[in-house]
Write a protein that holds these residues in place. Sequence first.
Motif, short mmCIF file in Angstrom:
data_model
loop_
_atom_site.label_atom_id
_atom_site.label_comp_id
_atom_site.label_asym_id
_atom_site.label_seq_id
_atom_site.Cartn_x
_atom_site.Cartn_y
_atom_site.Cartn_z
N VAL A 41 3.95 6.17 18.95
CA VAL A 41 4.94 5.79 19.97
C VAL A 41 4.39 4.63 20.81
CG1 VAL A 41 6.13 6.55 22.06
CG2 VAL A 41 6.10 8.02 20.04
N ALA A 42 3.14 4.70 21.21
CA ALA A 42 2.54 3.62 22.01
C ALA A 42 2.54 2.31 21.22
CB ALA A 42 1.12 4.01 22.43
N TYR A 43 2.19 2.38 19.95
CA TYR A 43 2.18 1.19 19.11
C TYR A 43 3.59 0.62 18.97
CZ TYR A 43 0.85 -2.00 15.38
OH TYR A 43 0.63 -3.13 14.64
N GLY A 48 6.77 -3.05 18.46
CA GLY A 48 8.08 -3.00 17.82
C GLY A 48 8.11 -2.15 16.56
N LYS A 49 9.32 -1.78 16.19
CA LYS A 49 9.55 -0.88 15.05
C LYS A 49 9.06 -1.49 13.73
CE LYS A 49 13.76 -0.36 13.51
NZ LYS A 49 15.16 0.06 13.34
N ASP A 50 9.40 -2.74 13.47
CA ASP A 50 9.02 -3.34 12.19
C ASP A 50 7.51 -3.39 12.01
OD1 ASP A 50 11.69 -3.67 11.56
OD2 ASP A 50 11.77 -5.77 12.21
N ALA A 51 6.79 -3.70 13.08
CA ALA A 51 5.32 -3.74 13.01
C ALA A 51 4.75 -2.36 12.73
CB ALA A 51 4.74 -4.31 14.31
N VAL A 72 7.51 7.62 9.54
CA VAL A 72 8.62 7.14 10.36
C VAL A 72 9.90 7.35 9.58
CG1 VAL A 72 9.60 5.18 11.61
CG2 VAL A 72 7.10 5.36 11.36
N ARG A 73 10.88 7.97 10.24
CA ARG A 73 12.16 8.30 9.63
C ARG A 73 13.30 7.75 10.48
NH1 ARG A 73 12.76 12.51 6.33
NH2 ARG A 73 10.90 13.52 7.11
#
Length: 155
Positions: A41-43, A48-51, A72-73
């Motif tokens: 979550v911190a990352y 961002g989501k793509d990263a 990740v789902r």
Amino acid sequence: MRKLFAALLVNAAVLASPAFTSTAFAADDPAIAVAMVEKGVAYLQKNGKDALIREVNNKNPEFVTSATYLTVRALDGTQLAHPTNPKLVGKNMVVLPDADGKLFRQEIIDTAKAKGKGWVDYRYNNPTTKEIEKKSTYFVKSGDVILEAGIYKGK
């Protein structure tokens, strides 16, 4: 930042513990799963989501340890990232039950949407022992994705 630091300390303490086994994905400590999801979550919030999806799929050691791994789902159930089984990425397996017929993926999605986070227990094949074992997965909904990390609890 404090939560991330605390989560990293918990993870480091568990991994350094003499009770920790080196068998992959064998730990039975809920703190390990919570720390992994919090790290994800911190990352996600920072990069961002793509990263995050890219890093998880690339088996970044931040998200794959000897105790657990992050997945990740999407909220519809589509697997966006899975470091140990890339064949699952892009697939939606919500209708596939565990060894006892429980639709655990759907329960994760429903609980994440309703409460934001939680635990789901089910029985699943442990890739280390090659046996069906009890598993608990901790998850957190963040935006339009669910971050998950599980622990095996033996038979």
